[in-house]
Design a protein around this motif. Structure first.
Motif, PDB file in Angstrom:
ATOM      1  N   ASN A 122       0.822  -1.205   0.000  1.00  0.00           N
ATOM      2  CA  ASN A 122       0.000   0.000   0.000  1.00  0.00           C
ATOM      3  C   ASN A 122       0.858   1.258   0.000  1.00  0.00           C
ATOM      4  OD1 ASN A 122      -3.173   0.043   0.352  1.00  0.00           O
ATOM      5  ND2 ASN A 122      -2.442  -1.880   1.248  1.00  0.00           N
ATOM      6  N   VAL A 123       1.909   1.244   0.776  1.00  0.00           N
ATOM      7  CA  VAL A 123       2.794   2.413   0.829  1.00  0.00           C
ATOM      8  C   VAL A 123       3.594   2.529  -0.466  1.00  0.00           C
ATOM      9  CG1 VAL A 123       4.692   3.518   2.076  1.00  0.00           C
ATOM     10  CG2 VAL A 123       2.951   2.237   3.349  1.00  0.00           C
ATOM     11  N   GLN A 124       4.158   1.425  -0.903  1.00  0.00           N
ATOM     12  CA  GLN A 124       5.048   1.457  -2.058  1.00  0.00           C
ATOM     13  C   GLN A 124       4.316   1.830  -3.341  1.00  0.00           C
ATOM     14  OE1 GLN A 124       7.802  -1.782  -1.948  1.00  0.00           O
ATOM     15  NE2 GLN A 124       8.245  -1.645  -4.137  1.00  0.00           N
TER      16      GLN A 124
ATOM     17  N   LYS B 114      11.207   6.352  -7.634  1.00  0.00           N
ATOM     18  CA  LYS B 114      11.801   5.154  -8.229  1.00  0.00           C
ATOM     19  C   LYS B 114      11.664   3.972  -7.262  1.00  0.00           C
ATOM     20  CE  LYS B 114      13.289   7.285 -11.928  1.00  0.00           C
ATOM     21  NZ  LYS B 114      12.650   7.030 -13.235  1.00  0.00           N
ATOM     22  N   PRO B 115      11.462   2.752  -7.799  1.00  0.00           N
ATOM     23  CA  PRO B 115      11.219   1.586  -6.939  1.00  0.00           C
ATOM     24  C   PRO B 115      12.228   1.375  -5.812  1.00  0.00           C
ATOM     25  CG  PRO B 115      10.658   1.037  -9.183  1.00  0.00           C
ATOM     26  CD  PRO B 115      11.269   2.398  -9.230  1.00  0.00           C
ATOM     27  N   PRO B 116      13.541   1.485  -6.041  1.00  0.00           N
ATOM     28  CA  PRO B 116      14.464   1.277  -4.911  1.00  0.00           C
ATOM     29  C   PRO B 116      14.248   2.286  -3.780  1.00  0.00           C
ATOM     30  CG  PRO B 116      15.639   1.126  -6.992  1.00  0.00           C
ATOM     31  CD  PRO B 116      14.278   1.657  -7.316  1.00  0.00           C
ATOM     32  N   GLU B 117      14.046   3.557  -4.152  1.00  0.00           N
ATOM     33  CA  GLU B 117      13.774   4.581  -3.138  1.00  0.00           C
ATOM     34  C   GLU B 117      12.425   4.350  -2.483  1.00  0.00           C
ATOM     35  OE1 GLU B 117      14.088   8.201  -0.852  1.00  0.00           O
ATOM     36  OE2 GLU B 117      15.473   6.702  -1.663  1.00  0.00           O
ATOM     37  N   ALA B 118      11.446   3.897  -3.267  1.00  0.00           N
ATOM     38  CA  ALA B 118      10.121   3.606  -2.711  1.00  0.00           C
ATOM     39  C   ALA B 118      10.206   2.502  -1.674  1.00  0.00           C
ATOM     40  CB  ALA B 118       9.152   3.221  -3.826  1.00  0.00           C
ATOM     41  N   ARG B 119      11.002   1.482  -1.951  1.00  0.00           N
ATOM     42  CA  ARG B 119      11.163   0.391  -0.980  1.00  0.00           C
ATOM     43  C   ARG B 119      11.828   0.894   0.299  1.00  0.00           C
ATOM     44  NH1 ARG B 119      12.192  -2.531  -5.821  1.00  0.00           N
ATOM     45  NH2 ARG B 119      14.446  -2.207  -5.646  1.00  0.00           N
ATOM     46  N   ARG B 120      12.826   1.743   0.139  1.00  0.00           N
ATOM     47  CA  ARG B 120      13.528   2.275   1.316  1.00  0.00           C
ATOM     48  C   ARG B 120      12.593   3.128   2.168  1.00  0.00           C
ATOM     49  NH1 ARG B 120      15.725   6.421   3.514  1.00  0.00           N
ATOM     50  NH2 ARG B 120      15.073   7.862   1.878  1.00  0.00           N
ATOM     51  N   ARG B 121      11.871   4.033   1.515  1.00  0.00           N
ATOM     52  CA  ARG B 121      10.947   4.901   2.260  1.00  0.00           C
ATOM     53  C   ARG B 121       9.835   4.093   2.919  1.00  0.00           C
ATOM     54  NH1 ARG B 121       9.198  10.271  -1.041  1.00  0.00           N
ATOM     55  NH2 ARG B 121      11.150  10.696  -2.145  1.00  0.00           N
TER      56      ARG B 121
END
Length: 214
Positions: free
Chosen positions: A95-97, A106-113
């Motif tokens: 839901n967050v990602q 970007k997906p890598p940053e989205a995963r980190r956040r």
């Protein structure tokens, strides 16, 4: 970025919900919006989020008139709704990602956040659980995590502590303060007098009218 309502009136099917309301959401500050059920707190936040069009007056952000929800999203006005707005068949992390990727992260940053914000809300162990498996309080915290991860210039939070115990309520209030310290203008609709007291100012709504208590 400031968000300003200037003499805003909102009506649904000719029933006036807000009457001649003027509000200034200031970067670095938290404004509490209080009042009884039906007073117009959610409608006020929806007007700020571009979800309802005023019958009178203007909503402006960054000096420009707010046109609609798309414009609000482009200006990074983030709304954490009262009903949480989560997809029940996705996990908390998904839901967050998904929201982050939809907003151009970007997906890598989205995963980190995503991992970071869920950790802030004490939900690291629930990140892979489906939302429909979470308790009401956990769902509410997931919605807050999503809102924080989006890093808005304006953060609108609608009754986001209503289902939380004292510890998690304080956690959320502290995170809203951190958002303000980051430079966001935070507007927090709440029934909770203790939560309102932790804010920098308070607008009290009743029968569609607004009064600043401090």
């Amino acid at each position: 970025m400031s968000i300003i309502l200037d003499r805003v009136t909102v009506a649904y099917d000719r029933t006036v919900v807000l009457r001649d309301i003027s509000v200034h959401g200031v970067p670095g500050k938290i404004l509490a919006v209080t009042g009884p059920s039906g007073a117009g707190k959610t409608t006020l936040l929806w007007a700020m989020a571009g979800l309802v069009k005023p019958a009178g007056g203007t909503v402006s952000v960054g000096g420009a008139t707010l046109r609609n929800r798309d414009h609000a999203v482009a200006e990074k006005i983030v709304l954490v709704p009262q009903d949480n707005g989560l997809a029940p068949i996705l996990t908390a992390a998904e839901n967050v990602q998904v929201a982050l990727v939809a907003n151009g992260v970007k997906p890598p940053e989205a995963r980190r956040r995503t991992a970071e914000s869920l950790e802030w809300l004490g939900l690291a162990e629930q990140s892979d659980q489906l939302v429909e498996e979470l308790s009401g309080g956990q769902q509410q915290r997931t919605a807050v995590a999503r809102g924080l991860a989006l890093r808005g210039t304006v953060l609108l939070a609608d009754e986001v502590t209503s289902e939380l115990d004292a510890q998690n309520r304080q956690r959320v209030i502290d995170l809203l303060r951190a958002e303000a310290d980051r430079g966001a203008a935070v507007v927090f609709a709440t029934h909770d007098p203790e939560a309102a007291a932790a804010c920098d100012g308070e607008l009290h709504l009743r029968d569609g009218y607004g009064e600043f208590l401090r």
